[in-house]
Scaffold this active site. Structure first.
Site, mmCIF file in Angstrom:
data_model
loop_
_atom_site.group_PDB
_atom_site.id
_atom_site.type_symbol
_atom_site.label_atom_id
_atom_site.label_comp_id
_atom_site.label_asym_id
_atom_site.label_seq_id
_atom_site.Cartn_x
_atom_site.Cartn_y
_atom_site.Cartn_z
ATOM 1 N N CYS A 144 -3.965 11.355 -9.572
ATOM 2 C CA CYS A 144 -4.255 10.567 -10.808
ATOM 3 C C CYS A 144 -3.225 9.387 -10.879
ATOM 4 O O CYS A 144 -3.257 8.686 -11.712
ATOM 5 C CB CYS A 144 -4.029 11.586 -12.024
ATOM 6 S SG CYS A 144 -2.281 11.994 -12.539
ATOM 7 N N LYS A 191 0.811 -1.172 -0.088
ATOM 8 C CA LYS A 191 -0.013 -0.138 0.135
ATOM 9 C C LYS A 191 0.961 1.189 -0.082
ATOM 10 O O LYS A 191 1.866 1.467 0.750
ATOM 11 C CB LYS A 191 -0.851 0.005 1.263
ATOM 12 C CG LYS A 191 -1.767 1.002 1.263
ATOM 13 C CD LYS A 191 -2.547 1.320 2.384
ATOM 14 C CE LYS A 191 -3.394 0.124 3.156
ATOM 15 N NZ LYS A 191 -4.145 0.538 4.138
ATOM 16 N N HIS A 236 -1.752 15.130 -15.020
ATOM 17 C CA HIS A 236 -3.211 14.657 -15.122
ATOM 18 C C HIS A 236 -3.807 15.584 -16.442
ATOM 19 O O HIS A 236 -4.745 14.977 -16.911
ATOM 20 C CB HIS A 236 -4.005 15.189 -13.694
ATOM 21 C CG HIS A 236 -3.750 16.604 -13.523
ATOM 22 N ND1 HIS A 236 -2.634 17.142 -12.766
ATOM 23 C CD2 HIS A 236 -4.438 17.739 -13.953
ATOM 24 C CE1 HIS A 236 -2.902 18.335 -12.532
ATOM 25 N NE2 HIS A 236 -3.925 18.793 -13.490
ATOM 26 N N CYS A 251 -0.720 14.944 -6.058
ATOM 27 C CA CYS A 251 -1.345 14.199 -7.114
ATOM 28 C C CYS A 251 -2.658 13.302 -6.734
ATOM 29 O O CYS A 251 -2.412 12.488 -5.605
ATOM 30 C CB CYS A 251 -0.114 13.270 -7.640
ATOM 31 S SG CYS A 251 -0.845 12.241 -9.130
#
Length: 133
Positions: free
Chosen positions: A102, A83, A115, A100
């Site tokens: 995206c 993760k 993005h 960020c």
């Protein structure tokens, strides 16, 4: 076997010969609306067969489809971790910081504007999260 033979030897050639395919480039401009409509079904069939062959025989196309359908949004950032978690102290932010959302940035976790290209390619509208001090 008789129906297939009839289709291949008679029906299909008769259908194809009845299509309004002009003999010259200028002839395409003289086709009526009805003629254009008659050309749609064979065009769709040829395009469908071509696209199917492209997907079947082009490894890049298969990989692209698999990536699109995987549901994964992170394709390259710290893939070795189960993760991705980043802790950033608000006190470390000068006046503001753009983070960020995206997963396309090369400067994770900060936004580098990737993005924009992602949005053009996909029709998405994702942008960064901006935190002000």
């Amino acid at each position: 076997m008789e129906p297939i033979s009839h289709l291949v030897k008679s029906s299909l050639p008769n259908y194809l010969s009845s299509l309004p395919v002009p003999d010259s480039i200028g002839g395409w401009f003289k086709l009526s609306f009805k003629d254009w409509l008659a050309l749609i079904p064979p065009t769709v069939v040829v395009a469908g067969l071509g696209y199917t062959a492209y997907l079947a025989y082009c490894p890049a196309a298969r990989a692209s489809c698999a990536a699109k359908n995987s549901g994964r949004c992170n394709n390259h950032i710290r893939k070795n971790e189960p993760k991705v978690v980043d802790m950033i102290d608000v006190e470390d932010i000068a006046e503001k910081a753009a983070f960020c959302r995206c997963w396309k940035t090369k400067n994770w976790p900060y936004c580098d504007g990737s993005h924009g290209e992602h949005n053009k390619q996909t029709g998405d509208n994702v942008g960064p999260i901006v935190i002000k001090k």
